[in-house]
Design an enzyme around this catalytic site. Sequence first.
Site, short mmCIF file in Angstrom:
data_model
loop_
_atom_site.label_atom_id
_atom_site.label_comp_id
_atom_site.label_asym_id
_atom_site.label_seq_id
_atom_site.Cartn_x
_atom_site.Cartn_y
_atom_site.Cartn_z
N ASP A 61 0.84 -1.21 0.00
CA ASP A 61 0.00 0.00 0.00
C ASP A 61 0.87 1.25 0.00
O ASP A 61 0.54 2.26 -0.62
CB ASP A 61 -0.91 -0.02 1.24
CG ASP A 61 -2.19 0.79 1.05
OD1 ASP A 61 -2.28 1.55 0.08
OD2 ASP A 61 -3.10 0.66 1.90
N HIS B 126 -8.31 -0.98 8.66
CA HIS B 126 -7.29 -0.47 7.73
C HIS B 126 -7.49 1.04 7.63
O HIS B 126 -8.31 1.52 6.85
CB HIS B 126 -7.50 -1.16 6.38
CG HIS B 126 -6.55 -0.79 5.29
ND1 HIS B 126 -5.49 -1.59 4.91
CD2 HIS B 126 -6.50 0.29 4.46
CE1 HIS B 126 -4.85 -1.02 3.89
NE2 HIS B 126 -5.44 0.12 3.61
N CYS C 252 -3.65 5.82 -1.97
CA CYS C 252 -4.29 4.96 -2.96
C CYS C 252 -4.25 5.72 -4.27
O CYS C 252 -4.74 6.84 -4.34
CB CYS C 252 -5.73 4.62 -2.57
SG CYS C 252 -6.57 3.68 -3.87
N ASN D 157 -1.00 5.07 5.16
CA ASN D 157 -1.65 4.31 6.24
C ASN D 157 -1.13 4.84 7.56
O ASN D 157 -0.11 5.53 7.60
CB ASN D 157 -1.24 2.83 6.13
CG ASN D 157 -1.64 2.21 4.80
OD1 ASN D 157 -0.96 2.37 3.81
ND2 ASN D 157 -2.75 1.53 4.79
P1 HMG Z 1 -8.20 -3.90 -16.86
O1 HMG Z 1 -7.21 -3.07 -17.53
O2 HMG Z 1 -9.63 -3.52 -16.87
O3 HMG Z 1 -7.99 -5.40 -17.28
O4 HMG Z 1 -7.73 -4.10 -15.40
P2 HMG Z 1 -8.61 -6.24 -18.37
O5 HMG Z 1 -9.12 -7.44 -17.66
O6 HMG Z 1 -9.54 -5.47 -19.27
O7 HMG Z 1 -7.26 -6.58 -19.20
C1 HMG Z 1 -6.52 -5.59 -19.92
C2 HMG Z 1 -5.07 -6.02 -20.03
O8 HMG Z 1 -4.47 -6.07 -18.74
C3 HMG Z 1 -4.86 -7.39 -20.67
O9 HMG Z 1 -3.62 -7.31 -21.40
C4 HMG Z 1 -4.66 -8.26 -19.46
O10 HMG Z 1 -3.93 -9.44 -19.75
C5 HMG Z 1 -3.89 -7.35 -18.53
P3 HMG Z 1 -3.57 -6.98 -22.97
O11 HMG Z 1 -4.38 -8.07 -23.56
O12 HMG Z 1 -4.18 -5.63 -23.12
O13 HMG Z 1 -2.10 -7.03 -23.24
N1 HMG Z 1 -4.09 -7.73 -17.14
C6 HMG Z 1 -3.11 -8.07 -16.29
N2 HMG Z 1 -1.77 -8.15 -16.43
C7 HMG Z 1 -1.07 -8.53 -15.34
N3 HMG Z 1 -1.64 -8.84 -14.15
C8 HMG Z 1 -2.98 -8.76 -13.98
C9 HMG Z 1 -3.75 -8.37 -15.09
N4 HMG Z 1 -5.08 -8.19 -15.24
C10 HMG Z 1 -5.27 -7.80 -16.51
N5 HMG Z 1 -3.53 -9.06 -12.82
C11 HMG Z 1 -7.56 -4.72 -13.17
C12 HMG Z 1 -8.46 -4.73 -14.37
C13 HMG Z 1 -8.33 -5.05 -11.93
C14 HMG Z 1 -6.48 -5.77 -13.39
C15 HMG Z 1 -6.95 -3.30 -13.11
O14 HMG Z 1 -8.00 -2.40 -12.97
C16 HMG Z 1 -5.97 -3.13 -12.02
O15 HMG Z 1 -4.87 -3.65 -12.06
N6 HMG Z 1 -6.36 -2.39 -10.94
C17 HMG Z 1 -5.54 -2.31 -9.78
C18 HMG Z 1 -5.64 -1.01 -9.11
C19 HMG Z 1 -4.84 -1.05 -7.84
O16 HMG Z 1 -3.86 -1.78 -7.68
N7 HMG Z 1 -5.25 -0.21 -6.89
C20 HMG Z 1 -4.61 -0.08 -5.63
C21 HMG Z 1 -4.81 -1.26 -4.73
S1 HMG Z 1 -6.34 -1.20 -3.83
C22 HMG Z 1 -6.03 -0.19 -2.46
O17 HMG Z 1 -4.99 0.42 -2.37
C23 HMG Z 1 -7.04 -0.15 -1.34
C24 HMG Z 1 -6.62 -0.97 -0.12
O18 HMG Z 1 -5.36 -0.53 0.39
C25 HMG Z 1 -7.69 -0.83 1.00
C26 HMG Z 1 -8.06 0.62 1.33
O19 HMG Z 1 -7.16 1.47 1.60
O20 HMG Z 1 -9.26 0.88 1.33
C27 HMG Z 1 -6.51 -2.47 -0.46
MG MG Z 2 -5.08 1.16 1.68
#
Ligand code: HMG
Ligand code: MG
Length: 298
Positions: A12, A203, A236, A245
């Site tokens: 995070d 969290h 985030c 955090n």
């Molecule tokens: P998307 O772009 O909509 O994915 O991502 P898609 O399913 O349409 O696929 C598009 C392309 O991405 C494809 O490749 C997939 O293969 C690739 P292409 O055919 O174009 O070459 N792809 C991936 N490659 C590697 N690893 C993967 C993956 N998935 C798809 N896993 C997705 C959808 C969810 C993956 C995207 O929106 C994403 O990665 N989001 C992550 C955002 C993130 O990390 N946010 C921060 C974390 S959450 C947080 O911080 C909150 C928390 O701390 C709690 C709080 O504080 O409340 C947990």
């Molecule tokens: Mg967080």
Amino acid sequence: MQVRIVEVGPRDGLQNEREIVETQAKIGLINRLSAAGLRYIEATSFVNPKWIPQLADAVEVLNGIEQHPDVTYSALVPNLRGLERVKETRLQEIAVFMSASESHNQKNINKSIAETFPVLAEVVKEAHGMGLRVRGYVSTVFGCPYEGDVPIANSLRVTEALLAMGVYEVSIGDTIGVATPRQVHEKFGALVKAFGSERLAAHFHDTRGTGLANVVAALDEGIRTFDSSIGGLGGCPYAPGAAGNISTEDLVYMLEGMGYRTGVDLPKLLEAGAFIQQELGRDLPSKMLKAHCAAKEA
Ligand code: HMG
Ligand code: MG
């Protein structure tokens, strides 16, 4: 009384750093965190590296650390594509995540809440088949950067769905750090009534300085698992203005002073904080770390 700390700094925290941190520095940080006695470390994430380039080296990081037998290492996994990459590592646990508010869910993972449920259910099922334990996160429980207040009914619904998928614990997120102790009593009061305190974690992000006060309120509601980040790193990327955090150093100091046991060696933890602060080349928000560095210079 024991309190469990989930260290989320390497994930995070670092996911929000613009400058790419070297893989060796991430490995050095994680090894120092385990040496300080932390028993749960969220080390990285398997999200789309186009979205979070900072954590594109997830496999290298996990395969480069000294895996301490008493430490659980975990990583965020958003979909089956991410779970596929986990197979290249020795990970024993993953975490799935979604939001209680529609617009944050959409911005963060590019799907509606309804579209997210089957994706995560499949990830949890496959992960269990691989012998992995799965933790869950619900974001924006205390407020959404796009929608403001989020009704508790949304959080109850998403938490229930994650538990029904088989996650062993749900971490309740104040993603943008807007919560106050009164709100913590209200939200956790309802969540604990519905699901019990053992399956819930807190969290808190410390955007407005209420993080540790919120921990005390959550302790009163029976919560005994807290997520925190070394140095107070973090934010985030899809929650504009979100700060880090709560800092692990500050949390450990407060909990130990209140008579809770954390199992963490504070001097070693401060060394881990000083290490990543030096690597990033700027002061981190942790108050304990500031005091420690000032005392060393004096
Ligand atoms: P998307 O772009 O909509 O994915 O991502 P898609 O399913 O349409 O696929 C598009 C392309 O991405 C494809 O490749 C997939 O293969 C690739 P292409 O055919 O174009 O070459 N792809 C991936 N490659 C590697 N690893 C993967 C993956 N998935 C798809 N896993 C997705 C959808 C969810 C993956 C995207 O929106 C994403 O990665 N989001 C992550 C955002 C993130 O990390 N946010 C921060 C974390 S959450 C947080 O911080 C909150 C928390 O701390 C709690 C709080 O504080 O409340 C947990
Ligand atoms: Mg967080």
